[in-house]
Write a protein that holds these residues in place. Structure first.
Motif, short mmCIF file in Angstrom:
data_model
loop_
_atom_site.label_atom_id
_atom_site.label_comp_id
_atom_site.label_asym_id
_atom_site.label_seq_id
_atom_site.Cartn_x
_atom_site.Cartn_y
_atom_site.Cartn_z
N GLN A 150 39.86 -46.12 -43.36
CA GLN A 150 39.37 -47.46 -43.67
C GLN A 150 40.02 -48.50 -42.76
OE1 GLN A 150 36.81 -46.17 -45.15
NE2 GLN A 150 36.71 -47.90 -46.52
N ALA A 151 41.29 -48.35 -42.49
CA ALA A 151 41.97 -49.30 -41.61
C ALA A 151 41.50 -49.15 -40.16
CB ALA A 151 43.47 -49.09 -41.68
N ALA A 152 41.25 -47.94 -39.73
CA ALA A 152 40.86 -47.68 -38.34
C ALA A 152 39.49 -48.27 -38.01
CB ALA A 152 40.85 -46.18 -38.07
N ARG A 153 38.61 -48.34 -38.94
CA ARG A 153 37.25 -48.75 -38.63
C ARG A 153 37.13 -50.23 -38.26
NH1 ARG A 153 33.75 -47.52 -43.58
NH2 ARG A 153 32.61 -46.69 -41.84
N PHE A 154 38.16 -51.05 -38.50
CA PHE A 154 38.09 -52.46 -38.16
C PHE A 154 38.28 -52.71 -36.67
CE2 PHE A 154 39.01 -52.71 -42.73
CZ PHE A 154 37.89 -53.42 -43.10
N ALA A 155 38.80 -51.76 -35.94
CA ALA A 155 38.90 -51.90 -34.48
C ALA A 155 37.54 -51.50 -33.90
CB ALA A 155 39.99 -51.00 -33.94
N PRO A 156 36.96 -52.34 -33.05
CA PRO A 156 35.63 -52.01 -32.54
C PRO A 156 35.63 -50.73 -31.70
CG PRO A 156 36.46 -54.08 -31.62
CD PRO A 156 37.49 -53.56 -32.55
N VAL A 157 34.57 -50.01 -31.74
CA VAL A 157 34.25 -48.78 -31.01
C VAL A 157 35.31 -47.68 -31.20
CG1 VAL A 157 33.57 -47.73 -28.83
CG2 VAL A 157 32.89 -50.08 -29.34
N LEU A 158 36.52 -47.88 -30.68
CA LEU A 158 37.55 -46.86 -30.83
C LEU A 158 37.91 -46.64 -32.30
CD1 LEU A 158 40.00 -47.46 -27.86
CD2 LEU A 158 38.39 -45.59 -28.18
N GLY A 159 37.92 -47.70 -33.05
CA GLY A 159 38.21 -47.58 -34.48
C GLY A 159 37.14 -46.79 -35.20
N GLN A 160 35.88 -47.01 -34.82
CA GLN A 160 34.80 -46.26 -35.44
C GLN A 160 34.86 -44.79 -35.05
OE1 GLN A 160 31.71 -48.91 -34.04
NE2 GLN A 160 31.24 -49.49 -36.16
N ALA A 161 35.21 -44.53 -33.80
CA ALA A 161 35.35 -43.14 -33.35
C ALA A 161 36.51 -42.47 -34.08
CB ALA A 161 35.57 -43.08 -31.84
N ALA A 162 37.61 -43.20 -34.25
CA ALA A 162 38.76 -42.66 -34.97
C ALA A 162 38.39 -42.40 -36.43
CB ALA A 162 39.95 -43.62 -34.88
N ALA A 163 37.65 -43.33 -37.04
CA ALA A 163 37.23 -43.16 -38.43
C ALA A 163 36.35 -41.92 -38.57
CB ALA A 163 36.49 -44.40 -38.92
N ALA A 164 35.46 -41.71 -37.60
CA ALA A 164 34.59 -40.53 -37.64
C ALA A 164 35.41 -39.25 -37.50
CB ALA A 164 33.55 -40.61 -36.53
N ALA A 165 36.36 -39.24 -36.59
CA ALA A 165 37.20 -38.05 -36.39
C ALA A 165 38.05 -37.76 -37.62
CB ALA A 165 38.09 -38.24 -35.16
N ILE A 166 38.60 -38.80 -38.20
CA ILE A 166 39.42 -38.64 -39.41
C ILE A 166 38.55 -38.10 -40.55
CG2 ILE A 166 40.69 -39.88 -41.21
CD1 ILE A 166 41.67 -41.76 -38.89
N SER A 167 37.38 -38.66 -40.69
CA SER A 167 36.48 -38.23 -41.76
C SER A 167 36.10 -36.76 -41.60
CB SER A 167 35.22 -39.10 -41.76
OG SER A 167 34.45 -38.83 -42.89
#
Length: 169
Positions: free
Chosen positions: A107-124
């Motif tokens: 949830q915290a990672a997704r607030f960073a644009p693009v890289l945060g979404q990629a990190a959120a996807a990888a974590i998920s």
């Protein structure tokens, strides 16, 4: 309860299902829609955990039909697992607590644009595969324990591929 050769096949099929569900979870985690990913993860786990147990013959209603020695072997195996979902009704509260612990970073990672979404996807993806693969391996071990009792009797155990009689006196 499945037989030895079926247990391996079920394990393989469950792992393929896990990869598909984890990929879906990752895609939803990357989407910029708050809350959708968590709701989807909860729904997937609420469905997948009992489905995996059922495939291995370890749903609560299936366990009730086992012979006493088989149930003893099963519960002895389950006792060695921490927080196992085998033989338990999966509740929203259980899933929510599990996801809260595992996905707080996402949830915290997704607030960073693009890289945060990629990190959120990888974590998920990783969290979903970890939770579900852990359950598959626990079900696999439990089903094997029951099958060993069925094949060799309650006084025998398999130790590194060898049959050994257990003296209970």
């Amino acid at each position: 309860m499945p037989r030895v050769e079926e247990i391996e096949a079920i394990r393989h099929e469950c792992r393929a299902m896990i990869r598909r569900r984890a990929a879906t979870s990752a895609i939803l985690a990357a989407a910029p829609l708050p809350g959708v990913d968590v709701a989807a993860d909860m729904a997937m786990l609420m469905n997948a955990l009992p489905q995996i147990s059922r495939e291995f013959g370890l749903a609560p209603e299936q366990i009730e039909q086992l012979e006493e020695a088989e149930r003893v072997a099963l519960y002895g195996t389950i006792k060695g697992f921490s927080n196992s979902f085998i033989a338990r009704a999966v509740t929203r509260k259980m899933i929510a607590l599990l996801l809260a612990r595992a996905l707080g970073v996402r949830q915290a990672a997704r607030f960073a644009p693009v890289l945060g979404q990629a990190a959120a996807a990888a974590i998920s993806y990783r969290v979903m595969t970890w939770i579900l693969n852990k359950h598959v391996e626990e079900c696999y071990a439990a089903a094997r324990a029951v099958e060993q009792i069925r094949l060799f009797g309650p006084g025998s155990v398999i130790i590194e591929g060898e049959l050994a009689d257990v003296d209970r006196s």
